[in-house]
Design an enzyme around this catalytic site. Structure first.
Site, PDB file in Angstrom:
ATOM      1  N   THR A   1      -3.061  -0.659   5.855  1.00 27.59           N
ATOM      2  CA  THR A   1      -2.623  -0.450   4.474  1.00 27.59           C
ATOM      3  C   THR A   1      -1.659   0.741   4.456  1.00 27.59           C
ATOM      4  O   THR A   1      -1.698   1.608   5.343  1.00 27.59           O
ATOM      5  CB  THR A   1      -3.800  -0.201   3.509  1.00 27.59           C
ATOM      6  OG1 THR A   1      -4.380   1.085   3.776  1.00 27.59           O
ATOM      7  CG2 THR A   1      -4.861  -1.284   3.624  1.00 27.59           C
ATOM      8  N   GLY A   2      -0.783   0.755   3.452  1.00 19.62           N
ATOM      9  CA  GLY A   2       0.239   1.811   3.425  1.00 19.62           C
ATOM     10  C   GLY A   2       1.181   1.642   4.603  1.00 19.62           C
ATOM     11  O   GLY A   2       1.597   2.621   5.228  1.00 19.62           O
TER      12      GLY A   2
ATOM     13  N   SER B   1       5.833   2.499   4.792  1.00 17.10           N
ATOM     14  CA  SER B   1       6.612   3.713   5.070  1.00 17.10           C
ATOM     15  C   SER B   1       5.751   4.726   5.815  1.00 17.10           C
ATOM     16  O   SER B   1       4.552   4.496   6.038  1.00 17.10           O
ATOM     17  CB  SER B   1       7.141   4.335   3.770  1.00 17.10           C
ATOM     18  OG  SER B   1       6.054   4.754   2.973  1.00 17.10           O
ATOM     19  N   GLY B   2       6.371   5.828   6.188  1.00 19.63           N
ATOM     20  CA  GLY B   2       5.653   6.984   6.726  1.00 19.63           C
ATOM     21  C   GLY B   2       4.751   6.668   7.910  1.00 19.63           C
ATOM     22  O   GLY B   2       5.131   5.952   8.846  1.00 19.63           O
TER      23      GLY B   2
ATOM     24  N   TYR C   1      -6.679  15.453  -4.679  1.00 18.78           N
ATOM     25  CA  TYR C   1      -6.289  14.927  -3.363  1.00 18.78           C
ATOM     26  C   TYR C   1      -7.317  15.345  -2.304  1.00 18.78           C
ATOM     27  O   TYR C   1      -7.775  14.528  -1.507  1.00 18.78           O
ATOM     28  CB  TYR C   1      -4.892  15.444  -3.003  1.00 18.78           C
ATOM     29  CG  TYR C   1      -4.357  14.900  -1.692  1.00 18.78           C
ATOM     30  CD1 TYR C   1      -3.797  13.630  -1.629  1.00 18.78           C
ATOM     31  CD2 TYR C   1      -4.410  15.655  -0.521  1.00 18.78           C
ATOM     32  CE1 TYR C   1      -3.303  13.122  -0.437  1.00 18.78           C
ATOM     33  CE2 TYR C   1      -3.923  15.161   0.674  1.00 18.78           C
ATOM     34  CZ  TYR C   1      -3.358  13.895   0.710  1.00 18.78           C
ATOM     35  OH  TYR C   1      -2.879  13.393   1.899  1.00 18.78           O
TER      36      TYR C   1
HETATM   37  N1  LIG Z   1       2.302  13.196   5.101  1.00 19.97           N
HETATM   38  C1  LIG Z   1       1.343  14.081   5.329  1.00 19.97           C
HETATM   39  O1  LIG Z   1       1.587  15.264   5.619  1.00 19.97           O
HETATM   40  C2  LIG Z   1      -0.098  13.642   5.276  1.00 19.97           C
HETATM   41  C3  LIG Z   1      -1.087  14.569   5.657  1.00 19.97           C
HETATM   42  C4  LIG Z   1      -2.418  14.191   5.608  1.00 19.97           C
HETATM   43  C5  LIG Z   1      -2.746  12.900   5.221  1.00 19.97           C
HETATM   44  N2  LIG Z   1      -1.770  12.024   4.842  1.00 19.97           N
HETATM   45  C6  LIG Z   1      -2.172  10.668   4.426  1.00 19.97           C
HETATM   46  O2  LIG Z   1      -1.419   9.713   5.154  1.00 19.97           O
HETATM   47  C7  LIG Z   1      -1.437   8.477   4.456  1.00 19.97           C
HETATM   48  C8  LIG Z   1      -0.060   7.855   4.488  1.00 19.97           C
HETATM   49  O3  LIG Z   1       0.813   8.680   3.741  1.00 19.97           O
HETATM   50  P1  LIG Z   1       2.299   9.034   4.217  1.00 19.97           P
HETATM   51  O4  LIG Z   1       2.332  10.498   4.439  1.00 19.97           O
HETATM   52  O5  LIG Z   1       2.741   8.127   5.292  1.00 19.97           O
HETATM   53  O6  LIG Z   1       3.089   8.779   2.852  1.00 19.97           O
HETATM   54  P2  LIG Z   1       4.117   7.653   2.399  1.00 19.97           P
HETATM   55  O7  LIG Z   1       5.276   7.574   3.307  1.00 19.97           O
HETATM   56  O8  LIG Z   1       4.354   7.934   0.952  1.00 19.97           O
HETATM   57  O9  LIG Z   1       3.292   6.317   2.558  1.00 19.97           O
HETATM   58  C9  LIG Z   1       2.291   5.958   1.667  1.00 19.97           C
HETATM   59  C10 LIG Z   1       1.988   4.502   1.883  1.00 19.97           C
HETATM   60  O10 LIG Z   1       0.868   4.156   1.041  1.00 19.97           O
HETATM   61  C11 LIG Z   1       1.240   3.041   0.263  1.00 19.97           C
HETATM   62  N3  LIG Z   1       0.590   3.134  -1.032  1.00 19.97           N
HETATM   63  C12 LIG Z   1       0.575   4.179  -1.887  1.00 19.97           C
HETATM   64  N4  LIG Z   1      -0.103   3.868  -2.988  1.00 19.97           N
HETATM   65  C13 LIG Z   1      -0.540   2.601  -2.832  1.00 19.97           C
HETATM   66  C14 LIG Z   1      -1.287   1.714  -3.631  1.00 19.97           C
HETATM   67  N5  LIG Z   1      -1.740   2.059  -4.839  1.00 19.97           N
HETATM   68  N6  LIG Z   1      -1.543   0.472  -3.143  1.00 19.97           N
HETATM   69  C15 LIG Z   1      -1.078   0.093  -1.944  1.00 19.97           C
HETATM   70  N7  LIG Z   1      -0.354   0.884  -1.132  1.00 19.97           N
HETATM   71  C16 LIG Z   1      -0.091   2.121  -1.589  1.00 19.97           C
HETATM   72  C17 LIG Z   1       2.749   3.069   0.155  1.00 19.97           C
HETATM   73  O11 LIG Z   1       3.208   1.750  -0.011  1.00 19.97           O
HETATM   74  P3  LIG Z   1       4.106   1.217  -1.234  1.00 19.97           P
HETATM   75  O12 LIG Z   1       4.557   2.413  -2.021  1.00 19.97           O
HETATM   76  O13 LIG Z   1       5.202   0.457  -0.578  1.00 19.97           O
HETATM   77  O14 LIG Z   1       3.165   0.333  -1.971  1.00 19.97           O
HETATM   78  C18 LIG Z   1       3.130   3.585   1.525  1.00 19.97           C
HETATM   79  O15 LIG Z   1       3.189   2.536   2.449  1.00 19.97           O
HETATM   80  C19 LIG Z   1      -1.982   8.801   3.056  1.00 19.97           C
HETATM   81  O16 LIG Z   1      -3.336   8.389   2.975  1.00 19.97           O
HETATM   82  C20 LIG Z   1      -1.897  10.306   2.987  1.00 19.97           C
HETATM   83  O17 LIG Z   1      -2.859  10.842   2.110  1.00 19.97           O
HETATM   84  C21 LIG Z   1      -0.462  12.362   4.858  1.00 19.97           C
END
Ligand SMILES: NC(=O)c1ccc[n+]([C@@H]2O[C@H](COP(=O)([O-])OP(=O)(O)OC[C@H]3O[C@@H](n4cnc5c(N)ncnc54)[C@H](OP(=O)(O)O)[C@@H]3O)[C@@H](O)[C@H]2O)c1
Length: 281
Positions: free
Chosen positions: A7-8, A11-12, A161
């Site tokens: 899931t997710g 991107s990222g 968060y």
């Molecule tokens: N970046 C950091 O520094 C960091 C640090 C610790 C943890 N994380 C965690 O890593 C995970 C991925 O985040 P990321 O940093 O890669 O950010 P990101 O690039 O914004 O990716 C977020 C992903 O989650 C999806 N998403 C968001 N809301 C959603 C929803 N309601 N239903 C379905 N899909 C949803 C988005 O898909 P669509 O928008 O295309 O639907 C996207 O694919 C998250 O759980 C975040 O909390 C990130």
């Protein structure tokens, strides 16, 4: 060929991990909310070498949407080797989902909780299998107020968060206890401070500093994705369960995350909020 659901994945961290896992020639199921973003992600994952790539639209903040996703997966795939609950977001203002649940908690915890519970029997039938949760160091210092999980009082984006990411660790641990002896593992990890779209939720005023920070100090999406890939497919982790990882190493999570009574209570309340029977009852 393994079947791996991320899931997710548009991107990222999720997209990077899906591309890396694809190099093994496995079948990837990419989940996201937007058809065009899913199509673009699928092209990248396919060209990375995936044996097969499927996409399913789902808003994990909507229980109706998660139930539809689970039904499609159960109808379409005989096995699920890895479920990566990675979708997540950061929300500056307090909002509620269609189910009346605070959006951070609904997106970052309850969606993955419901999906995992609905797919659990299929995961067990597919053992050895894995469930992975993308948590965060932000879970340290977070609280779990069972009387007000959704911060109707005192909301802040950071606090909500942190709580949702604490829930990821607590649920992974509770799940690992329930799944003992089944060959299905459950772990959570911090991916690093990763330069992804999640930071775009911050106010416009901090964006110039953020852009600099992304370039100079943050981990790349590829490296964050590699940490997810490690937990999802590394053969050395086949029997490792109930752990929290940071920099590919098992670390003690917060004291509250290690409170199994609180973990069981979170699971019971999460089941109530999603209309499921109490896990393990
Ligand atoms: N970046 C950091 O520094 C960091 C640090 C610790 C943890 N994380 C965690 O890593 C995970 C991925 O985040 P990321 O940093 O890669 O950010 P990101 O690039 O914004 O990716 C977020 C992903 O989650 C999806 N998403 C968001 N809301 C959603 C929803 N309601 N239903 C379905 N899909 C949803 C988005 O898909 P669509 O928008 O295309 O639907 C996207 O694919 C998250 O759980 C975040 O909390 C990130």
């Amino acid at each position: 060929m393994k079947t791996i659901l991320v899931t997710g994945a548009t991107s990222g961290i999720g997209l990077a991990a899906a591309q890396q896992i694809a190099e093994e020639g496995d079948r990837l199921i990419l989940v996201g909310r937007n058809a065009d973003r899913l199509t673009a992600a699928a092209e990248r994952v396919r060209s990375a070498g995936a044996g097969a790539v499927d996409t399913i639209e789902c808003d994990v903040a909507s229980q109706h949407s998660v139930r539809a996703l689970a039904a499609t997966v159960l109808d379409s795939y005989a096995r699920i080797d890895v479920l990566a609950n990675n979708a997540g977001g950061f929300f500056m203002g307090r909002k509620e989902s269609a189910d009346g649940i605070e959006t951070t908690f609904a997106t970052n915890h309850l969606g993955g909780f419901l999906l995992t519970e609905l797919l659990l029997d299929r995961l067990i039938d597919s053992a050895p299998a894995r469930v992975v949760f993308t948590s965060s160091v932000m879970h340290y210092g977070a609280t779990m107020d069972f009387a007000d999980l959704g911060y109707t009082h005192g909301y802040s984006a950071q606090k909500a968060y942190g709580r949702s990411k604490l829930a990821n660790v607590m649920y992974a641990r509770a799940l690992s206890r329930r799944l003992a002896g089944t060959g299905v593992t459950a772990n959570a990890f911090h991916p690093g401070t990763v330069a992804t779209g999640i930071w775009d939720a911050l106010p416009a005023i901090v964006r110039p500093v953020l852009a600099l920070g992304k370039r100079m100090f943050m981990t790349s999406a590829d490296e964050g994705g590699r940490r997810l890939t490690y937990l999802a497919i590394d053969p050395n982790l086949v029997a490792v369960t109930g752990c929290y990882f940071h920099n590919d190493r098992v670390r003690p999570p917060s004291e509250l995350a290690r409170d199994d009574t609180a973990g069981d209570r979170l699971c019971a309340i999460s089941a109530e909020l999603t209309g499921l029977p109490t896990p393990g009852a």
